[in-house]
Write a protein that holds these residues in place. Structure first.
Motif, PDB file in Angstrom:
ATOM      1  N   GLY A 223       0.713  -1.143   0.120  1.00 53.16           N
ATOM      2  CA  GLY A 223       0.100  -0.217  -0.110  1.00 53.16           C
ATOM      3  C   GLY A 223       0.879   1.160   0.072  1.00 53.16           C
ATOM      4  N   ARG A 224       2.274   0.930   0.026  1.00 51.20           N
ATOM      5  CA  ARG A 224       2.905   2.450   0.068  1.00 51.20           C
ATOM      6  C   ARG A 224       4.067   2.449  -0.958  1.00 51.20           C
ATOM      7  NH1 ARG A 224       4.162   3.111   6.542  1.00 51.20           N
ATOM      8  NH2 ARG A 224       2.150   3.421   7.345  1.00 51.20           N
ATOM      9  N   ILE A 225       4.450   3.511  -1.656  1.00 50.65           N
ATOM     10  CA  ILE A 225       5.521   3.759  -2.379  1.00 50.65           C
ATOM     11  C   ILE A 225       6.865   3.671  -1.544  1.00 50.65           C
ATOM     12  CG2 ILE A 225       6.669   5.294  -4.056  1.00 50.65           C
ATOM     13  CD1 ILE A 225       3.822   3.923  -5.020  1.00 50.65           C
ATOM     14  N   VAL A 226       7.745   2.741  -1.950  1.00 55.98           N
ATOM     15  CA  VAL A 226       8.936   2.617  -1.240  1.00 55.98           C
ATOM     16  C   VAL A 226      10.206   3.027  -1.918  1.00 55.98           C
ATOM     17  CG1 VAL A 226       8.225   0.406   0.169  1.00 55.98           C
ATOM     18  CG2 VAL A 226       9.195   0.245  -1.946  1.00 55.98           C
ATOM     19  N   GLU A 227       9.992   3.266  -3.383  1.00 58.92           N
ATOM     20  CA  GLU A 227      11.209   3.866  -4.153  1.00 58.92           C
ATOM     21  C   GLU A 227      10.548   4.535  -5.361  1.00 58.92           C
ATOM     22  OE1 GLU A 227      15.644   2.987  -5.655  1.00 58.92           O
ATOM     23  OE2 GLU A 227      14.598   1.389  -4.552  1.00 58.92           O
ATOM     24  N   ALA A 228      11.369   5.453  -5.816  1.00 65.04           N
ATOM     25  CA  ALA A 228      10.763   6.337  -7.086  1.00 65.04           C
ATOM     26  C   ALA A 228      11.809   6.823  -7.808  1.00 65.04           C
ATOM     27  CB  ALA A 228       9.738   7.354  -6.583  1.00 65.04           C
ATOM     28  N   GLY A 229      11.944   6.768  -8.851  1.00 64.49           N
ATOM     29  CA  GLY A 229      12.909   7.352  -9.984  1.00 64.49           C
ATOM     30  C   GLY A 229      12.677   7.241 -11.245  1.00 64.49           C
ATOM     31  N   SER A 230      13.794   7.386 -12.064  1.00 68.63           N
ATOM     32  CA  SER A 230      13.815   7.268 -13.517  1.00 68.63           C
ATOM     33  C   SER A 230      14.005   5.654 -13.635  1.00 68.63           C
ATOM     34  CB  SER A 230      14.857   7.932 -14.136  1.00 68.63           C
ATOM     35  OG  SER A 230      16.093   7.402 -13.818  1.00 68.63           O
ATOM     36  N   HIS A 231      13.688   5.127 -14.956  1.00 62.18           N
ATOM     37  CA  HIS A 231      13.804   3.711 -15.109  1.00 62.18           C
ATOM     38  C   HIS A 231      15.298   3.316 -15.046  1.00 62.18           C
ATOM     39  CE1 HIS A 231      14.295   4.859 -19.343  1.00 62.18           C
ATOM     40  NE2 HIS A 231      15.120   3.824 -19.366  1.00 62.18           N
ATOM     41  N   GLU A 232      16.028   4.194 -15.314  1.00 60.33           N
ATOM     42  CA  GLU A 232      17.661   4.096 -15.418  1.00 60.33           C
ATOM     43  C   GLU A 232      18.299   3.776 -13.942  1.00 60.33           C
ATOM     44  OE1 GLU A 232      19.734   6.655 -17.511  1.00 60.33           O
ATOM     45  OE2 GLU A 232      19.050   5.996 -19.555  1.00 60.33           O
ATOM     46  N   GLN A 233      17.510   4.810 -13.137  1.00 59.42           N
ATOM     47  CA  GLN A 233      17.989   5.010 -11.682  1.00 59.42           C
ATOM     48  C   GLN A 233      17.626   3.640 -10.755  1.00 59.42           C
ATOM     49  OE1 GLN A 233      16.141   8.603 -10.581  1.00 59.42           O
ATOM     50  NE2 GLN A 233      17.906   9.685 -10.449  1.00 59.42           N
ATOM     51  N   ILE A 234      16.321   3.288 -11.143  1.00 57.16           N
ATOM     52  CA  ILE A 234      15.811   2.151 -10.555  1.00 57.16           C
ATOM     53  C   ILE A 234      16.458   0.928 -10.969  1.00 57.16           C
ATOM     54  CG2 ILE A 234      13.546   0.903 -10.388  1.00 57.16           C
ATOM     55  CD1 ILE A 234      13.629   3.260  -8.742  1.00 57.16           C
ATOM     56  N   TRP A 235      16.781   0.680 -12.324  1.00 52.46           N
ATOM     57  CA  TRP A 235      17.564  -0.462 -12.530  1.00 52.46           C
ATOM     58  C   TRP A 235      18.798  -0.765 -12.404  1.00 52.46           C
ATOM     59  CZ3 TRP A 235      14.527  -4.426 -14.623  1.00 52.46           C
ATOM     60  CH2 TRP A 235      15.120  -5.326 -15.390  1.00 52.46           C
ATOM     61  N   LYS A 236      19.597   0.419 -12.546  1.00 53.90           N
ATOM     62  CA  LYS A 236      21.172   0.341 -12.446  1.00 53.90           C
ATOM     63  C   LYS A 236      21.387   0.393 -10.723  1.00 53.90           C
ATOM     64  CE  LYS A 236      22.123   2.193 -17.120  1.00 53.90           C
ATOM     65  NZ  LYS A 236      22.827   3.194 -17.915  1.00 53.90           N
ATOM     66  N   ARG A 237      20.722   1.311 -10.075  1.00 54.57           N
ATOM     67  CA  ARG A 237      21.067   1.506  -8.747  1.00 54.57           C
ATOM     68  C   ARG A 237      20.181   1.576  -7.788  1.00 54.57           C
ATOM     69  NH1 ARG A 237      26.090   3.126  -6.810  1.00 54.57           N
ATOM     70  NH2 ARG A 237      26.637   1.815  -8.410  1.00 54.57           N
ATOM     71  N   PRO A 238      19.415   0.338  -7.734  1.00 53.79           N
ATOM     72  CA  PRO A 238      17.980   0.278  -6.721  1.00 53.79           C
ATOM     73  C   PRO A 238      18.764   0.665  -5.443  1.00 53.79           C
ATOM     74  CG  PRO A 238      18.849  -1.897  -7.410  1.00 53.79           C
ATOM     75  CD  PRO A 238      19.459  -0.820  -8.191  1.00 53.79           C
ATOM     76  N   LEU A 239      17.781   1.306  -4.621  1.00 52.57           N
ATOM     77  CA  LEU A 239      18.227   1.902  -3.012  1.00 52.57           C
ATOM     78  C   LEU A 239      17.138   1.081  -1.823  1.00 52.57           C
ATOM     79  CD1 LEU A 239      18.935   5.821  -3.655  1.00 52.57           C
ATOM     80  CD2 LEU A 239      20.574   3.745  -3.657  1.00 52.57           C
ATOM     81  N   HIS A 240      16.311   0.583  -2.693  1.00 51.38           N
ATOM     82  CA  HIS A 240      15.356  -0.396  -1.643  1.00 51.38           C
ATOM     83  C   HIS A 240      15.577  -1.762  -1.621  1.00 51.38           C
ATOM     84  CE1 HIS A 240      12.095  -1.495   0.910  1.00 51.38           C
ATOM     85  NE2 HIS A 240      11.901  -0.383   1.459  1.00 51.38           N
ATOM     86  N   PRO A 241      15.811  -2.608  -0.566  1.00 56.47           N
ATOM     87  CA  PRO A 241      16.143  -3.973  -0.827  1.00 56.47           C
ATOM     88  C   PRO A 241      14.930  -4.684  -1.394  1.00 56.47           C
ATOM     89  CG  PRO A 241      15.710  -3.353   1.304  1.00 56.47           C
ATOM     90  CD  PRO A 241      16.073  -2.258   0.700  1.00 56.47           C
ATOM     91  N   TYR A 242      13.649  -4.249  -1.400  1.00 58.54           N
ATOM     92  CA  TYR A 242      12.569  -4.701  -2.122  1.00 58.54           C
ATOM     93  C   TYR A 242      12.869  -4.626  -3.730  1.00 58.54           C
ATOM     94  CZ  TYR A 242       7.821  -5.757  -3.620  1.00 58.54           C
ATOM     95  OH  TYR A 242       6.764  -6.329  -4.342  1.00 58.54           O
ATOM     96  N   THR A 243      13.241  -3.440  -3.899  1.00 56.59           N
ATOM     97  CA  THR A 243      13.352  -3.028  -5.494  1.00 56.59           C
ATOM     98  C   THR A 243      14.529  -3.890  -5.975  1.00 56.59           C
ATOM     99  OG1 THR A 243      12.870  -0.695  -5.024  1.00 56.59           O
ATOM    100  CG2 THR A 243      13.906  -1.181  -7.151  1.00 56.59           C
ATOM    101  N   ARG A 244      15.394  -4.203  -5.136  1.00 51.49           N
ATOM    102  CA  ARG A 244      16.588  -4.906  -5.466  1.00 51.49           C
ATOM    103  C   ARG A 244      16.262  -6.460  -5.767  1.00 51.49           C
ATOM    104  NH1 ARG A 244      22.713  -4.425  -2.964  1.00 51.49           N
ATOM    105  NH2 ARG A 244      23.588  -6.135  -4.137  1.00 51.49           N
ATOM    106  N   ALA A 245      15.300  -7.069  -4.701  1.00 57.37           N
ATOM    107  CA  ALA A 245      14.790  -8.410  -5.039  1.00 57.37           C
ATOM    108  C   ALA A 245      14.005  -8.492  -6.093  1.00 57.37           C
ATOM    109  CB  ALA A 245      13.757  -8.653  -3.617  1.00 57.37           C
ATOM    110  N   LEU A 246      13.162  -7.445  -6.417  1.00 58.00           N
ATOM    111  CA  LEU A 246      12.528  -7.665  -7.755  1.00 58.00           C
ATOM    112  C   LEU A 246      13.369  -7.634  -9.024  1.00 58.00           C
ATOM    113  CD1 LEU A 246       9.614  -4.914  -7.305  1.00 58.00           C
ATOM    114  CD2 LEU A 246       9.268  -7.617  -6.965  1.00 58.00           C
ATOM    115  N   ILE A 247      14.209  -6.932  -9.153  1.00 60.77           N
ATOM    116  CA  ILE A 247      15.539  -6.824 -10.193  1.00 60.77           C
ATOM    117  C   ILE A 247      16.068  -8.233 -10.188  1.00 60.77           C
ATOM    118  CG2 ILE A 247      17.593  -5.869 -11.005  1.00 60.77           C
ATOM    119  CD1 ILE A 247      16.476  -3.119 -10.218  1.00 60.77           C
TER     120      ILE A 247
END
Length: 319
Positions: A223-247
């Protein structure tokens, strides 16, 4: 300039006596012509957020401003005028189409409701939209069951386009399709976005799909946004462990080793834990995470992240 501005939006359901906060304080902006991807596991509230923005589900709190007008305060009669400019493509291309109506009737219905042009103008509009989404003109006399899954999704896209909207919310529009058909639908959406200068909110559980189409990406968890950024930022340097797990979950033949899968499933939203909602599954969780919920804040790299330990992740190699 901002076309859509959502501020602290909340949507709460009742399951028995327990409240379920499906959307819990989400804020986002979409500019004209921009595609924003919304990604997260099934059950995290993505679809509810999309439907709440359109007021197909009523919000519990917050503000939805479209072109400067707060939609949450509008009565249904006044809201109808804005429905021409806000449309949705649904996940299941068969369940979202009336099996008793021909494709012509399905596409004419919104034009009739909003009294767009003459009858001849409406039929001409339907013919043009069918051509734009790659369907033959004789489709108007056929029924949804006569088409493949990919063709039915093209019909769903045509229905969303027929009124000439400014923003389309795409709710998992390719998840029910084969991979080869997914690529065709994604290319169609990319072409439509370019040619019509549309804004899209593209919802998916697949980060690789979101990466292909989106200018910016929002990562959602419980229910909450845990990370937000450009697609390049999110893909190349994820900052949240959940984002990293999705990648890490995205298949990549070039990867030398496969990351361990994220342990566990989404917890029951009726029993939200104190502190960070991700901490029961997080390899970096500390006592701070158990006690204090992190706010979405700006990081040095430019993206925004809700994690107490984002700096630790930032200096590590995401691959």
């Amino acid at each position: 300039m901002t076309l859509l501005s959502v501020t602290d939006l909340k949507t709460t359901y009742r399951v028995g006596t327990a409240p379920v906060h499906a959307v819990d304080g989400v804020s986002l902006d979409i500019a004209p012509g921009e595609t924003v991807g919304l990604v997260g596991e099934s059950g995290c509230g993505k679809s509810t957020l999309g439907k709440t923005i359109l007021r197909l589900v009523e919000p519990s709190a917050g503000r939805i401003a479209f072109d400067g007008v707060d939609l949450t305060t509008l009565p249904q009669q006044r809201l109808r005028a804005y429905r021409r400019r806000l449309q949705m493509v649904f996940q299941d291309p068969f369940a979202s189409l009336n099996p008793r109506q021909t494709i012509g009737d399905i596409l004419l219905a919104p034009l009739d409701v909003h009294r767009v042009g003459s009858r001849a103008d409406r039929r001409q509009r339907v013919s043009a939209i069918l051509s734009q989404v790659g369907l033959p003109e004789d489709a108007v006399a056929r029924y949804p069951h006569e088409f493949s899954g990919g063709q039915r999704q093209r019909i769903g896209i045509a229905r969303a386009l027929v009124l000439g909207p400014d923003l389309i919310i795409c709710d998992e529009p390719v998840s029910a399709l084969d991979l080869s058909v997914q690529a065709q639908i994604l290319n169609l959406l990319a072409d439509i976005k370019r040619d019509l200068k549309l804004s899209l909110l593209f919802i998916s559980h697949d980060l690789s799909v979101v990466r292909y189409l989106s200018d910016r990406v929002l990562v959602m968890y419980l229910g909450r946004i845990v990370e937000a950024g450009s697609h390049e930022q999110i893909w190349k340097r994820p900052l949240h462990p959940y984002t990293r797990a999705l990648i890490d979950a995205v298949p990549d033949p070039a990867r030398r080793r496969y990351a361990a899968p994220l342990p566990g499933d989404l917890p029951d939203p009726r029993n939200a834990t104190k502190g960070c909602r991700f901490q029961p599954r997080c390899p970096l969780a500390t006592e701070l995470c158990k006690q204090q919920s992190p706010e979405l804040r700006s990081a040095r790299s430019g993206q925004r992240v809700a994690c107490h330990h984002a700096e630790i992740i930032a200096v590590s190699d995401p691959t």
